[in-house]
Design an enzyme around this catalytic site. Structure first.
Site, PDB file in Angstrom:
ATOM      1  CB  VAL A 106      12.554   5.961 -10.578  1.00  0.00           C
ATOM      2  CG1 VAL A 106      12.188   6.864  -9.422  1.00  0.00           C
ATOM      3  CG2 VAL A 106      13.686   5.023 -10.182  1.00  0.00           C
ATOM      4  CB  ILE A 132       7.148   2.146  -9.817  1.00  0.00           C
ATOM      5  CG1 ILE A 132       7.224   1.129 -10.959  1.00  0.00           C
ATOM      6  CG2 ILE A 132       6.677   1.486  -8.538  1.00  0.00           C
ATOM      7  CD1 ILE A 132       8.250   0.061 -10.766  1.00  0.00           C
ATOM      8  CD  GLU A 139      10.679   5.333  -4.878  1.00  0.00           C
ATOM      9  OE1 GLU A 139      11.266   6.258  -5.453  1.00  0.00           O
ATOM     10  OE2 GLU A 139      11.257   4.371  -4.365  1.00  0.00           O
ATOM     11  CG  ASP A 174     -29.141  -0.591  21.298  1.00  0.00           C
ATOM     12  OD1 ASP A 174     -30.295  -1.045  21.253  1.00  0.00           O
ATOM     13  OD2 ASP A 174     -28.558  -0.291  22.345  1.00  0.00           O
ATOM     14  CG  ASP A 212     -25.235  -5.279  21.961  1.00  0.00           C
ATOM     15  OD1 ASP A 212     -26.233  -5.865  21.522  1.00  0.00           O
ATOM     16  OD2 ASP A 212     -25.292  -4.315  22.742  1.00  0.00           O
ATOM     17  CG  ASN A 237       4.502   8.239 -12.238  1.00  0.00           C
ATOM     18  OD1 ASN A 237       4.867   9.401 -12.169  1.00  0.00           O
ATOM     19  ND2 ASN A 237       4.366   7.476 -11.180  1.00  0.00           N
ATOM     20  CG  ASN A 274       8.705  10.584 -10.937  1.00  0.00           C
ATOM     21  OD1 ASN A 274       7.825  10.869 -11.731  1.00  0.00           O
ATOM     22  ND2 ASN A 274       9.023   9.350 -10.630  1.00  0.00           N
TER      23      ASN A 274
END
Length: 890
Positions: A281, A284, A286, A328, A631, A693, A721
């Site tokens: 955990v 990653i 998440e 344009d 266009d 991490n 985390n």
């Protein structure tokens, strides 16, 4: 909404059933009642996820399921405190993820409400422009070339009408329409007297009675079958998904190694298992896709404040890599405030002088001339635009050039409504990008008169006579060439030229654009936007090539390019559409010439498409701007299709990725800048999350290999985390960027989110943080407490707090090293400071609140140990900043 088959009914019967009048339409009161009865004219959007489903989805990720397993094992082995704490972390993570997704959805819904189509209807006998949602059965639609058809409707009046129904029927060729009643059971593709929602007009114009709106239209019936289809992932989402899968594989390998090492060292298998899952955990990110979506949505809303509506999320990623803009001229590079500036008739050239009150001053002999009067007549009659007063406000409906002609006619003393009633229009040859001429047939007493306007060279070619002193005279030899030379000079002065002609006829079947009598030319002035020059300079610095593509005269295009600084060469090459070969026949030399040219004039829709294709084949990321149906193919083909919000046709807006609400080129540059900033922000928080991490993985791996008497606990990793990942990453996602963002070359489209250089930087960031964290424990253990038997808990706490604060300070390392530290975009981001304050508050609450201390295995520390922990965490910031200034990391 109609009992049966509106295409098989006479228009009088159909109108009676719908309680409407084809010439006057509905009244405002009738329309309101019908709106209540039938509901808004909208295709129901895909059913939004409920709040419950959105919340439940937060628990469905593999990482959360691993945490649930860990909690279950804790309860199984009667580790009640650990199990409860893990469940609490799962709930908190889910609530944070839910909040972010809910907020992102709200942002996207706000974006959808920014752009709304409008349609022209006749109500109370007047042509009005109303939002498409308020069109009701019985309304009388007026559609012309370039308009998206906003409801199903039965045609009762048409002029050379052709409609592209590919979106509905699959027919690739536009269908010719008319008002004749059809009999029997007619297939959808053959209902030539019907208009269908979602198709668009490619030629001509028509009036039609609305027979179905919303889900009762043919498009609505199809939409009801496909609403369950899932939306395809954007390129950015695919990159993030590939990135996450790669990261999972790497992490699983590391976790397995750590698990096996722990078992071999004799640790309890449950503790090792919990640590391994917690590490998975920790490694990653998440929440990365949700954070990315939120960053994109907020960036898109920020663009909306700069008059840019981004319709497709994927467009934001592509914006950052745009290296060619095909633009344009009219209204994008210029102000689109077209006004008559010069009158050129056989007697000579005259300047139009405007007084502050809007009146015009021209020589009396010009005003009294027959040529001038015919030109003003054509300006009113050969014109599909309209001016109407609503609540003391002049409302303009139609093409800006035609509106400019109407405004000039008013200043010349003409009453538009009376003029049009006096000479009712019978037929029309609509303007097309190929013909470049519009002509209308009007009843004039017992005969008919044709008025025409268009490009000078095309109208001269269609004219056989010229009006001299009130009499048609055949063109003499070389006289047309003299007119072309005169108009060439006017065009070189930056004027938009429009030629006029007429003819009288006794036949209603007369070909409208043949044997015309030339009357003269109007020069209309559309000055450059003052802010565009600076925007073009920004593009040059940013490595973005700007190409002007216009239907105007080559000399006009060159003159505007010179004034804006698009080119500094008075004889800059301009490629005329007639010089452009068919794409399949281009040789290498032709292709090189196309690629070198910066100004294209008098180009056709296919040539615009060919140019975009060639640029893309040469590894260019192309942004294409446009306003008309001509266009649309190039806009759709381009990597970023950009349409005009003010003067853009509905079909151009529908196929585009972006809509400029103010039609300004400067807004394109702002959008590209924001696109670059958004992508850089995504790279910032991905780098931040990964390096943080990875530092946790390194710390646990090293202490596991050393087999020391302390390490991070699973709950501590989860807490780190929770504290350091979410809020700082979100804050990085809304960074406003620095002033250097538009001074670098565009990124390559195939480049990954994290390239090899950034991966090296991530490992170096993580290594420095790991070094400082372990050094803090070493200094405390072997220097300050060298005469004591140091407890494992104190070592763990120093490890824990040093890592927390190192990661919090690490957010400042995400700033560019090209600007001073205290002037960087991250330091100036107030949300970063808010995030750090809240995170620090959470950490100190956990430190001083006894129940949290017990859960997290924390004890109070002495002032020296706290100073060591905070000091070494700050040292990691200093070391990384030194490495950034030495260009060893990015």
């Amino acid at each position: 909404m109609i009992a049966q088959q509106p295409y098989a009914k006479d228009i009088a019967l159909l109108s009676k059933e719908l309680h409407t009048e084809p010439q006057r339409g509905l009244t405002g009161e009738e329309a309101e009642k019908l709106l209540e009865q039938h509901g808004q004219n909208a295709i129901q959007s895909e059913k939004q996820k409920s709040i419950g489903a959105m919340l439940l989805q937060q628990f469905m990720s593999p990482m959360v399921l691993l945490l649930v397993v860990a909690a279950g094992l804790s309860f199984f082995f009667q580790e009640w405190l650990n199990g409860t704490a893990i469940l609490a972390v799962i709930v908190i993570n889910a609530l944070i993820g839910f909040y972010m997704e809910f907020h992102a959805n709200r942002s996207m819904n706000a974006l959808r409400q920014l752009a709304s189509l409008s349609g022209k209807v006749i109500r109370d006998g007047n042509l009005q422009e109303i939002p498409s949602e308020f069109i009701v059965p019985g309304d009388v639609l007026f559609v012309e070339a370039g308009d998206m058809i906003l409801a199903d409707a039965r045609i009762f009046q048409s002029m050379q009408l052709e409609v592209d129904e590919a979106a509905l029927t699959g027919e690739s060729i536009p269908v010719t329409k008319d008002e004749a009643v059809l009999e029997g059971d007619v297939p959808l593709a053959d209902r030539v007297n019907m208009l269908f929602k979602g198709t668009y007009v490619t030629k001509g114009n028509a009036k039609a009675v609305v027979t179905g709106t919303g889900m009762s239209t043919e498009l609505g019936k199809i939409a009801s079958l496909v609403q369950g289809a899932e939306q395809a992932a954007t390129p950015l989402e695919k990159k993030l998904e590939q990135f996450s899968k790669k990261l999972i594989r790497i992490t699983l390998v590391l976790v397995v190694v750590i698990f096996i090492a722990g078992i071999l060292q004799g640790a309890a298998w449950l503790d090792v298992l919990e640590s391994s899952i917690a590490l998975a955990v920790a490694a990653i990110p998440e929440g990365l896709p949700i954070v990315a979506t939120l960053a994109l949505a907020q960036g898109m809303l920020r663009m909306a404040k700069h008059n840019v509506v981004v319709k497709k999320l994927a467009a934001v990623e592509t914006l950052g890599g745009t290296n060619v803009i095909c633009t344009d001229k009219t209204g994008t590079l210029t102000q689109n405030k077209i006004a008559v500036n010069t009158i050129l008739i056989p007697s000579g050239k005259s300047e139009v002088v405007y007084s502050p009150d809007g009146a015009v001053a021209i020589p009396e002999e010009v005003r009294k001339s027959e040529n001038y009067q015919k030109i003003v007549d054509a300006s009113v009659l050969c014109n599909t635009a309209n001016l109407e007063m609503r609540e003391d406000t002049l409302r303009e409906v139609g093409d800006p050039l035609e509106i400019g002609l109407l405004k000039y006619a008013i200043t010349a003393g003409r009453d538009i409504q009376q003029e049009r009633e006096r000479f009712p229009k019978i037929r029309e040859a609509a303007f097309t990008s190929e013909a470049k001429i519009m002509a209308t047939l009007h009843k004039s007493g017992d005969t008919y008169v044709v008025f025409a306007k268009g490009a000078v060279e095309e109208l001269l070619q269609k004219s056989t006579h010229i009006l001299l002193e009130g009499q048609p005279v055949a063109f003499s030899d070389n006289e047309k060439d003299i007119w072309l030379e005169q108009t060439e000079q006017l065009a070189s002065e930056g004027l938009k030229l429009l030629a006029f002609a007429y003819k009288e006829t006794s036949s209603i079947e007369e070909e409208l654009t043949r044997d015309l009598i030339f009357t003269g030319v109007l020069g209309l002035l559309d000055p450059p936007r003052t802010e565009v020059s600076q925007a073009l300079e920004e593009c040059k610095l940013a490595g973005i090539k700007v190409i002007m593509i216009t239907g105007d005269h080559p000399a006009t295009a060159r003159n505007i390019a010179l004034k804006l600084g698009l080119t500094d060469k008075e004889q800059a090459p301009v490629m005329h559409g007639k010089e452009m070969k068919d794409f399949a026949k281009l040789n290498d030399q032709d292709k090189r010439q196309w690629l070198r040219t910066q100004i294209f004039a008098r180009v056709t829709p296919k040539q615009k498409l060919d140019l975009v294709t060639l640029l893309q084949e040469n590894n260019c990321i192309v942004g294409m701007t446009g306003d008309g149906v001509n266009d649309a193919p190039a806009i759709k083909k381009a990597d970023i299709g950009i349409s005009m919000g003010i003067r853009g046709t509905q079909v151009a807006q529908e196929v585009s990725d972006m809509v400029l609400k103010d039609d300004s080129f400067t807004s394109i540059v702002v959008a590209i800048k924001q696109g670059r900033i958004i992508f850089e922000n995504i790279k910032k928080f991905v780098t931040f999350l990964l390096s943080c991490n990875l530092s946790e993985l390194m710390v646990v791996a090293i202490v596991s290999v050393w087999n020391v008497h302390f390490s991070l606990l699973p709950l501590q990793i989860l807490f780190i985390n929770l504290v350091t990942d979410v809020l700082p990453a979100l804050a990085l996602g809304v960074t406003k960027g620095n002033d250097l963002i538009m001074k670098s070359k565009p990124r390559k489209p195939e480049a990954p989110i994290i390239d090899n250089q950034q991966w090296r930087s991530i490992f170096m960031y993580a290594a420095v943080i790991t070094l400082c964290v372990l050094a803090a424990v070493f200094v405390s253990h072997y220097w300050y407490h060298r005469t004591e038997v140091l407890q494992a808990k104190l070592c763990n706490n120093i490890l824990f707090f040093t890592l927390v604060f190192s990661q919090l300070w690490h957010v400042f390392n995400m700033a560019s090293a090209k600007v001073g530290f205290f002037k960087s975009e991250v330091i100036r981001n107030k949300y970063v400071w808010y995030a750090l304050f809240i995170c620090s508050l959470v950490v100190f609450t956990a430190y001083f609140f006894q129940p949290f201390r017990e859960v997290l295995y924390i004890q109070t520390m002495g002032i020296v140990d706290l100073a060591i922990s905070i000091g070494f965490s700050f040292l990691s910031l200093v070391m990384i900043q030194v490495l950034k200034r030495m260009r060893l990391v990015v």
